[in-house]
Write a protein that holds these residues in place. Structure first.
Motif, short mmCIF file in Angstrom:
data_model
loop_
_atom_site.label_atom_id
_atom_site.label_comp_id
_atom_site.label_asym_id
_atom_site.label_seq_id
_atom_site.Cartn_x
_atom_site.Cartn_y
_atom_site.Cartn_z
N ASP A 257 0.79 -1.24 -0.06
CA ASP A 257 -0.12 -0.10 0.24
C ASP A 257 0.73 1.31 -0.03
N ILE A 258 2.13 1.19 0.21
CA ILE A 258 2.97 2.29 0.17
C ILE A 258 3.03 2.86 -1.15
N ALA A 259 2.66 4.03 -1.40
CA ALA A 259 2.82 4.70 -2.78
C ALA A 259 3.00 6.07 -2.85
N TRP A 260 3.56 6.71 -2.07
CA TRP A 260 3.93 8.14 -1.84
C TRP A 260 5.30 8.30 -2.20
N TYR A 261 5.65 8.56 -3.49
CA TYR A 261 7.14 8.67 -3.80
C TYR A 261 7.75 7.29 -3.67
N LYS A 262 7.31 6.26 -4.11
CA LYS A 262 7.68 4.89 -3.87
C LYS A 262 8.29 4.58 -5.28
N GLU A 263 9.38 4.17 -5.35
CA GLU A 263 9.89 3.73 -6.74
C GLU A 263 9.01 2.22 -7.14
N LEU A 264 9.04 2.39 -8.39
CA LEU A 264 8.39 0.92 -9.12
C LEU A 264 9.31 -0.26 -8.71
N GLU A 265 8.75 -1.32 -8.66
CA GLU A 265 9.36 -2.76 -8.40
C GLU A 265 8.97 -3.68 -9.48
N LYS A 266 10.09 -4.32 -9.83
CA LYS A 266 9.93 -5.45 -11.02
C LYS A 266 9.49 -6.72 -10.07
N CYS A 267 8.42 -6.68 -9.33
CA CYS A 267 7.86 -7.97 -8.78
C CYS A 267 6.41 -7.73 -8.62
N ILE A 268 6.01 -9.11 -8.41
CA ILE A 268 4.35 -9.16 -8.34
C ILE A 268 4.01 -8.88 -7.02
N THR A 269 3.07 -7.92 -6.81
CA THR A 269 2.66 -7.65 -5.09
C THR A 269 1.75 -8.89 -4.88
N PRO A 270 2.02 -9.44 -3.82
CA PRO A 270 1.50 -10.72 -3.40
C PRO A 270 0.10 -10.54 -2.77
N LEU A 271 -1.09 -11.42 -3.06
CA LEU A 271 -2.07 -10.99 -2.66
C LEU A 271 -2.15 -11.94 -1.08
N PRO A 272 -3.25 -11.61 -0.45
CA PRO A 272 -3.48 -12.16 0.86
C PRO A 272 -3.56 -13.76 0.76
N GLU A 273 -3.15 -14.60 1.51
CA GLU A 273 -3.31 -16.05 1.50
C GLU A 273 -4.52 -16.49 1.65
N VAL A 274 -4.98 -17.30 0.91
CA VAL A 274 -6.57 -18.20 1.26
C VAL A 274 -6.03 -19.51 1.12
N THR A 275 -7.01 -20.22 1.72
CA THR A 275 -6.86 -21.74 2.07
C THR A 275 -7.51 -22.52 0.99
N ARG A 276 -8.22 -21.97 0.15
CA ARG A 276 -8.82 -22.72 -1.04
C ARG A 276 -8.73 -21.86 -2.28
N SER A 277 -8.69 -22.51 -3.33
CA SER A 277 -8.55 -22.07 -4.65
C SER A 277 -9.58 -21.19 -5.31
N ASP A 278 -10.69 -21.39 -4.57
CA ASP A 278 -12.02 -20.73 -4.98
C ASP A 278 -12.15 -19.45 -4.22
N LYS A 279 -11.43 -19.11 -3.25
CA LYS A 279 -11.78 -18.09 -2.41
C LYS A 279 -11.04 -16.86 -3.04
N VAL A 280 -11.39 -15.52 -2.66
CA VAL A 280 -10.94 -14.45 -3.06
C VAL A 280 -10.08 -13.75 -2.04
N SER A 281 -8.98 -13.67 -2.53
CA SER A 281 -7.85 -12.89 -1.55
C SER A 281 -8.33 -11.69 -1.17
N GLY A 282 -8.31 -11.47 0.43
CA GLY A 282 -8.56 -10.38 0.85
C GLY A 282 -10.07 -10.18 1.34
#
Length: 631
Positions: free
Chosen positions: A396-421
């Motif tokens: 969420d930090i985005a004030w004068y924050k340099e871009l990064e070449k990595c995928i922002t991880p989503l919150p973990e879920v226990t099942r593949s049909d659950k929406v992260s977060g």
């Protein structure tokens, strides 16, 4: 708080009873006298502000040339706090009236000044990012409106029309004539709703998107338009209950964001450069690019990776224009088939590497979808070595924050049909449903009870504001909340034909901007020690609760007030909430800024130390100077 005492009641004799009656009579008499004194103090007569002196025109050298009286829009009586609060106002005592700035600053954007920007690196368009003035470059003057400035058309007419005198730029009407962006019709601009890739109009274009993904179901509420032009896409989404954050740089397409805001459509000055966009992770249900000219395949897909950060799980990315359907358009785009095919191949590769699924490519449209969780994406890192999943970073930090070449991880879920977060309710129920970021406990100190009480508090406060300012009369369209917290102000204002730019200072105790987006509202991070990313005269109302308490020890509050004046339209309204002593200090400064204001009590009554200042920026304009050119 009352205390409970244990033990049995004592027996009193006749003498004790008589003493108690005398004590009771004396106590009641004392309270009556005290009440009378307090009532007399509160009703002390004060100078009336029922008539406002409105400055009609101010020359570039300062001073008013004429004035006209105007009835106050505020129905509340003023309170003479100055006579009861003797303060050392420090630097604000004896504040001299602020002069108008030179007319060449009429469209001044302090942190996107084109002259200053030329000092910076052109790589990744860094010279078009925010570069704010140094201390010796700060201006202590009032930005003038252009001569003959008029109040904008009211919504919804403003979607299609704007006064030429308010934004005297014909460049886009000539440059984009065949694309139907904007037309000059006598004393006004007309916005036909066209765009580079939707010459039949934004309405028909959005209908085409709706045939491919569900725009009317209530699942898609927040959107972002990268490289928005005059924001016709966002303008026509509004009638489908979708609110878009449109952004574009201050560049050769003069005043495109200014046109968007003049139309009553949400927009900011911004650019895909070297830094994160000023929005939290998982903010938008849909992202859009219509010939936005962002090089999506360059820099190892860095810009598409940033779109992935701000897209919600299951969110959509809509792309039209180069390179989509290059087989048909390559000649008109004046590019080779090989070049366009290579560009599309790069986009397809990057999208697959960040785990997006391409839903469809039909005619001039292509749509990808972000996964609802990263269960499979983590496994796919065995195939796609890059980009890797970010480690240990606050997404969420985005004030004068340099871009990064990595995928922002989503919150973990226990099942593949659950929406992260967590899943969100459909709009409009979403606005008042407990946001997943609160229900999950991810924001320390904020729980369901605080969310509920905050909503109730703002419902009561907006009811009070209705008596202080004409909320129901259509005067306001573009509204800003400078310290939005949980978005309660925006939620309570949603019954009116307004939209709210919810600002969360990056130095706040709680980062709540993600909560605001989960509620279906939009906003941005911003530090009020700096100028906001917008043009002058772009907001009808500015609301600030506790802003100056946050910043009074960090930066000059006079500069914050001057910035508010810059972005506020003539005859616009400001509502401030602070402690009475700080409000008196603020009022001494705003009086020198040609604002007409009054201080009134808190909703709970006169004994609450927090008070409300309601102010109106008076109408005045600069005078044309033929020897000076606009920036």
């Amino acid at each position: 708080m009352a205390k409970d005492y244990n033990g049995s009641p004592k027996h009193h004799g006749p003498l004790d009873a008589k003493r108690n009656r005398i004590t009771w009579i004396l106590g009641v008499s004392g309270l009556c006298i005290l009440s009378y004194i307090m009532g007399s103090w509160k009703s002390t007569p004060t100078p009336t502000t029922g008539q406002y002196d409105t400055v009609a025109k101010v020359g570039c050298e300062g001073g008013s040339s004429s004035s006209a009286s105007k009835a106050s829009p505020f129905s509340s009586s003023n309170l003479d706090f100055e006579s009861h609060h003797q303060l050392d106002l420090n630097s604000s005592s004896g504040v001299q009236e602020f002069p108008p700035c030179d007319m060449k600053y009429s469209e001044y954007t302090p942190c996107q000044d084109q002259t200053r920007g030329r000092r910076y690196d052109r790589n990744m368009l860094k010279y078009r990012e925010r570069h704010c003035p140094a201390k010796d470059e700060l201006m202590y003057c009032l930005i003038p409106a252009p001569p003959n400035y008029k109040p904008p058309f009211r919504w919804p007419q403003s979607r299609d029309y704007a006064w030429y005198d308010n934004i005297p730029h014909k460049e886009l009407s000539i440059e984009k004539a065949i694309q139907n962006w904007i037309q000059v019709k006598g004393d006004r601009f007309r916005f036909p709703g066209g765009g580079t890739m939707f010459p039949r109009g934004a309405d028909a274009y959005i209908d085409e998107i709706n045939e491919l993904i569900p725009l009317k179901s209530g699942h898609i509420r927040t959107a972002i338009d990268t490289g928005c032009g005059v924001a016709s896409w966002g303008a026509y989404l509004l009638k489908r209950d979708i609110i878009a954050m449109s952004f574009a740089p201050r560049d050769t397409h003069e005043a495109q964001v200014q046109f968007a805001l003049e139309r009553g459509v949400p927009a900011m000055i911004g650019i895909m450069g070297s830094q994160r966009l000023p929005y939290p992770a998982r903010a938008f249900d849909m992202a859009h690019c219509s010939r936005c000219l962002i090089p999506w395949g360059k820099y190892d897909g860095l810009y598409l990776i940033e779109v992935d950060r701000i897209l919600r799980p299951g969110g959509y990315w809509v792309l039209s224009g180069p390179p989509i359907r290059w087989q048909k358009h390559w000649k008109g785009w004046e590019r080779t088939q090989e070049d366009l095919k290579k560009e599309q191949d790069e986009i397809e590769r990057v999208a697959a590497s960040i785990c997006w699924k391409k839903l469809i490519e039909k005619d001039d449209l292509a749509i990808w979808q972000k996964p609802i969780n990263h269960n499979e994406c983590v496994k796919s890192r065995k195939v796609f070595k890059t980009p890797h999943i970010c480690q240990g970073d606050n997404p969420d930090i985005a004030w004068y924050k340099e871009l990064e070449k990595c995928i922002t991880p989503l919150p973990e879920v226990t099942r593949s049909d659950k929406v992260s977060g967590g899943e969100l309710e459909k709009w409009p129920k979403r606005a008042f449903t407990l946001p997943p970021r609160i229900s999950s406990g991810s924001i320390p100190g904020i729980n369901a009870e605080k969310f509920r009480s905050d909503n109730e508090m703002w419902r009561d406060r907006i009811a009070r504001y209705r008596r202080l300012a004409p909320l129901t009369q259509g005067k306001y369209r573009n509204v800003m909340d400078m310290n939005a917290y949980l978005g309660g102000f925006a939620a309570a204002m949603s019954k009116y034909p307004v939209w709210v730019m919810n600002v969360v200072p990056p130095n706040s105790d709680h980062d709540t901007l993600g909560v605001i987006y989960e509620r279906g509202f939009i906003g941005t991070y911003h530090d009020w020690c700096e100028a906001f990313s917008t043009y002058p005269r772009t907001y009808d109302m500015i609301h600030a609760s506790g802003v100056f308490s946050i910043y009074q020890d960090r930066c000059n509050i006079t500069l914050i007030l001057l910035e508010m004046d810059r972005i506020l339209r003539p005859e616009g309204t400001v509502i401030l909430r602070e402690g009475v002593e700080l409000l008196v200090k603020i009022k001494s400064i705003t009086d020198a800024m040609r604002w007409k204001s009054s201080i009134t009590d808190h909703e709970s009554g006169p004994f609450n130390p927090e008070k409300i200042l309601v102010a109106e920026k008076t109408y005045w304009t600069g005078e044309a100077n033929e020897n000076q050119s606009q920036n």
